[in-house]
Motif scaffolding. Structure first.
Motif, PDB file in Angstrom:
ATOM      1  N   ILE A  26      72.379   0.866  10.395  1.00 18.66           N
ATOM      2  CA  ILE A  26      72.187   1.304  11.780  1.00 18.66           C
ATOM      3  C   ILE A  26      70.711   1.572  12.062  1.00 18.66           C
ATOM      4  CG2 ILE A  26      72.638   3.219  13.369  1.00 18.66           C
ATOM      5  CD1 ILE A  26      75.477   3.316  12.065  1.00 18.66           C
ATOM      6  N   ILE A  27      70.032   2.207  11.135  1.00 22.35           N
ATOM      7  CA  ILE A  27      68.599   2.464  11.328  1.00 22.35           C
ATOM      8  C   ILE A  27      67.839   1.148  11.413  1.00 22.35           C
ATOM      9  CG2 ILE A  27      66.527   3.373  10.198  1.00 22.35           C
ATOM     10  CD1 ILE A  27      68.238   5.722   9.228  1.00 22.35           C
ATOM     11  N   GLN A  28      68.186   0.191  10.563  1.00 23.35           N
ATOM     12  CA  GLN A  28      67.519  -1.106  10.595  1.00 23.35           C
ATOM     13  C   GLN A  28      67.780  -1.825  11.922  1.00 23.35           C
ATOM     14  OE1 GLN A  28      65.406  -2.701   8.130  1.00 23.35           O
ATOM     15  NE2 GLN A  28      65.069  -3.816  10.047  1.00 23.35           N
ATOM     16  N   GLU A  29      68.990  -1.705  12.448  1.00 24.36           N
ATOM     17  CA  GLU A  29      69.353  -2.403  13.685  1.00 24.36           C
ATOM     18  C   GLU A  29      68.784  -1.721  14.930  1.00 24.36           C
ATOM     19  OE1 GLU A  29      73.575  -2.537  13.830  1.00 24.36           O
ATOM     20  OE2 GLU A  29      73.773  -3.665  11.952  1.00 24.36           O
ATOM     21  N   THR A  30      68.865  -0.383  14.988  1.00 24.18           N
ATOM     22  CA  THR A  30      68.562   0.329  16.234  1.00 24.18           C
ATOM     23  C   THR A  30      67.144   0.883  16.299  1.00 24.18           C
ATOM     24  OG1 THR A  30      69.448   2.416  15.359  1.00 24.18           O
ATOM     25  CG2 THR A  30      70.986   0.938  16.487  1.00 24.18           C
ATOM     26  N   THR A  31      66.611   1.318  15.157  1.00 19.34           N
ATOM     27  CA  THR A  31      65.245   1.856  15.138  1.00 19.34           C
ATOM     28  C   THR A  31      64.526   1.296  13.912  1.00 19.34           C
ATOM     29  OG1 THR A  31      65.981   3.850  13.948  1.00 19.34           O
ATOM     30  CG2 THR A  31      65.887   3.978  16.348  1.00 19.34           C
ATOM     31  N   PRO A  32      64.258  -0.003  13.897  1.00 17.23           N
ATOM     32  CA  PRO A  32      63.681  -0.639  12.711  1.00 17.23           C
ATOM     33  C   PRO A  32      62.326  -0.073  12.293  1.00 17.23           C
ATOM     34  CG  PRO A  32      63.602  -2.123  14.605  1.00 17.23           C
ATOM     35  CD  PRO A  32      64.471  -0.975  14.999  1.00 17.23           C
ATOM     36  N   GLY A  33      61.633   0.552  13.219  1.00 18.51           N
ATOM     37  CA  GLY A  33      60.358   1.154  12.877  1.00 18.51           C
ATOM     38  C   GLY A  33      60.478   2.279  11.866  1.00 18.51           C
ATOM     39  N   TYR A  34      61.685   2.838  11.734  1.00 18.49           N
ATOM     40  CA  TYR A  34      61.919   3.919  10.778  1.00 18.49           C
ATOM     41  C   TYR A  34      62.531   3.414   9.460  1.00 18.49           C
ATOM     42  CZ  TYR A  34      60.984   7.363  14.414  1.00 18.49           C
ATOM     43  OH  TYR A  34      60.372   8.113  15.374  1.00 18.49           O
ATOM     44  N   LEU A  90      62.082   7.260   1.415  1.00 12.33           N
ATOM     45  CA  LEU A  90      62.694   8.544   1.093  1.00 12.33           C
ATOM     46  C   LEU A  90      63.916   8.376   0.200  1.00 12.33           C
ATOM     47  CD1 LEU A  90      63.112  11.617   1.480  1.00 12.33           C
ATOM     48  CD2 LEU A  90      64.532  11.043   3.466  1.00 12.33           C
ATOM     49  N   MET A  91      64.806   7.474   0.564  1.00  9.71           N
ATOM     50  CA  MET A  91      66.091   7.386  -0.122  1.00  9.71           C
ATOM     51  C   MET A  91      65.999   6.719  -1.493  1.00  9.71           C
ATOM     52  SD  MET A  91      67.941   8.986   1.978  1.00  9.71           S
ATOM     53  CE  MET A  91      69.449   8.832   1.047  1.00  9.71           C
ATOM     54  N   TYR A  92      65.136   5.710  -1.620  1.00  9.63           N
ATOM     55  CA  TYR A  92      65.155   4.893  -2.835  1.00  9.63           C
ATOM     56  C   TYR A  92      63.902   5.021  -3.708  1.00  9.63           C
ATOM     57  CZ  TYR A  92      68.999   2.909  -0.207  1.00  9.63           C
ATOM     58  OH  TYR A  92      70.159   2.767   0.510  1.00  9.63           O
ATOM     59  N   HIS A  93      62.870   5.678  -3.165  1.00 10.24           N
ATOM     60  CA  HIS A  93      61.621   5.797  -3.920  1.00 10.24           C
ATOM     61  C   HIS A  93      61.121   7.240  -3.985  1.00 10.24           C
ATOM     62  CE1 HIS A  93      61.363   1.432  -4.043  1.00 10.24           C
ATOM     63  NE2 HIS A  93      61.639   1.422  -2.752  1.00 10.24           N
ATOM     64  N   SER A  94      62.000   8.180  -3.702  1.00 12.82           N
ATOM     65  CA  SER A  94      61.636   9.589  -3.769  1.00 12.82           C
ATOM     66  C   SER A  94      62.778  10.358  -4.418  1.00 12.82           C
ATOM     67  CB  SER A  94      61.370  10.146  -2.364  1.00 12.82           C
ATOM     68  OG  SER A  94      61.159  11.540  -2.403  1.00 12.82           O
ATOM     69  N   ASN A  95      62.440  11.426  -5.087  1.00 12.68           N
ATOM     70  CA  ASN A  95      63.485  12.249  -5.723  1.00 12.68           C
ATOM     71  C   ASN A  95      63.531  13.654  -5.131  1.00 12.68           C
ATOM     72  OD1 ASN A  95      61.081  13.263  -6.828  1.00 12.68           O
ATOM     73  ND2 ASN A  95      62.095  13.846  -8.747  1.00 12.68           N
ATOM     74  N   ALA A  96      63.009  13.829  -3.910  1.00 13.43           N
ATOM     75  CA  ALA A  96      62.961  15.167  -3.315  1.00 13.43           C
ATOM     76  C   ALA A  96      63.096  15.080  -1.803  1.00 13.43           C
ATOM     77  CB  ALA A  96      61.646  15.855  -3.679  1.00 13.43           C
ATOM     78  N   VAL A 116      79.241   6.709  -0.911  1.00 10.99           N
ATOM     79  CA  VAL A 116      78.004   5.941  -0.816  1.00 10.99           C
ATOM     80  C   VAL A 116      78.046   4.917   0.317  1.00 10.99           C
ATOM     81  CG1 VAL A 116      78.643   4.121  -2.457  1.00 10.99           C
ATOM     82  CG2 VAL A 116      76.231   4.800  -2.184  1.00 10.99           C
ATOM     83  N   ASN A 117      79.240   4.433   0.703  1.00 10.97           N
ATOM     84  CA  ASN A 117      79.313   3.462   1.790  1.00 10.97           C
ATOM     85  C   ASN A 117      78.823   4.061   3.112  1.00 10.97           C
ATOM     86  OD1 ASN A 117      80.152   0.777   2.761  1.00 10.97           O
ATOM     87  ND2 ASN A 117      81.613   1.943   3.995  1.00 10.97           N
ATOM     88  N   ASP A 118      78.970   5.374   3.286  1.00 11.94           N
ATOM     89  CA  ASP A 118      78.457   6.028   4.497  1.00 11.94           C
ATOM     90  C   ASP A 118      76.937   5.883   4.564  1.00 11.94           C
ATOM     91  OD1 ASP A 118      81.066   6.774   4.905  1.00 11.94           O
ATOM     92  OD2 ASP A 118      80.780   8.853   4.260  1.00 11.94           O
ATOM     93  N   LEU A 119      76.296   5.999   3.411  1.00 12.23           N
ATOM     94  CA  LEU A 119      74.838   5.826   3.351  1.00 12.23           C
ATOM     95  C   LEU A 119      74.447   4.384   3.667  1.00 12.23           C
ATOM     96  CD1 LEU A 119      72.024   6.930   2.658  1.00 12.23           C
ATOM     97  CD2 LEU A 119      72.485   6.374   0.258  1.00 12.23           C
ATOM     98  N   HIS A 120      75.221   3.432   3.182  1.00  6.95           N
ATOM     99  CA  HIS A 120      74.927   2.023   3.462  1.00  6.95           C
ATOM    100  C   HIS A 120      75.044   1.729   4.960  1.00  6.95           C
ATOM    101  CE1 HIS A 120      76.235   1.051  -0.925  1.00  6.95           C
ATOM    102  NE2 HIS A 120      75.035   1.582  -0.861  1.00  6.95           N
TER     103      HIS A 120
END
Length: 219
Positions: free
Chosen positions: A153-161, A168-174, A144-148
């Motif tokens: 990285i997404i927040q730092e480098t491409t915050p728009g995503y 997707l990761m925390y509010h979707s099950n598919a 799970v640390n890989d996901l963290h």
């Protein structure tokens, strides 16, 4: 139009494949072996073939991004193909199974991809559903640390995503898996630029597991 469409079939071993003018078999991880079984290998031109144990079929994706110029690009696996012939796709399971001999006896047919991609950005596999969110599903099967780290990285480098990632990761099950897709070159270029910029940053920070399955985290 067929000459401007290529659907890669990536494989790490010699395999019996369906025949179609769109299909483009490619050997992945070719830099790591002297065995050759397809005319196209992912270690030519600009490539990341040597990182195949960690990037999986994405070494074929990267190779296509850097070395192929077609109007429509797609990716299949030697044992996973899009099924365009289901009568009721909305009610079908996300995947079905067929033995190789039966599969190869049938003529593989594509729909009018140019028409579809004039109306939709991308063709993806059906979503697979879980009884919990995608992040939980990842944590059950992976480190799970890989996901963290990826989230950071997404927040730092491409915050728009970041918002889309969290949804997707925390509010979707598919999600649609397997890195399979068919899309126009414009979207392929944009997606590839984003994808590999994020994964190469993750590669610099993450500690690879000694377990081969967990070390495939970029794929």
């Amino acid at each position: 139009m067929g000459k401007n469409i290529k659907i890669l079939i990536c494989a790490h071993k010699d395999s019996r494949l369906p025949q179609h003018e769109y299909f483009y078999p490619i050997q992945v991880g070719a830099a790591l072996t002297n065995v050759r079984f397809f005319s196209a290998q992912d270690h030519t031109g600009e490539n990341i073939s040597g990182r195949n144990p960690h990037f999986c079929e994405l070494t074929a994706h990267y190779w296509a991004w850097k070395n192929l110029k077609y109007d429509i690009i797609g990716l299949n696996h030697y044992r996973r193909f899009f099924d365009f012939d289901r009568s009721f796709p909305s009610f079908s399971p996300d995947r079905s199974f067929i033995d190789t001999n039966s599969f190869l006896k049938e003529k593989y047919c594509f729909p009018n991809l140019e028409y579809l991609l004039n109306n939709y950005d991308i063709i993806l596999p059906p979503k697979r559903h879980y009884p919990y969110n995608v992040a939980t599903q990842y944590a059950i099967s992976h480190i799970v640390n890989d996901l963290h780290l990826l989230k950071e990285i997404i927040q730092e480098t491409t915050p728009g995503y970041a918002g889309a990632f969290n949804t997707l990761m925390y509010h979707s099950n598919a999600y649609s898996g397997y890195n399979m897709f068919i899309t126009k070159r414009k979207h392929f270029d944009e997606y590839s630029q984003w994808l590999f910029s994020v994964l190469f940053q993750l590669e610099k920070r993450v500690k690879l597991s000694a377990y081969p399955d967990q070390a495939r985290l970029f794929g």
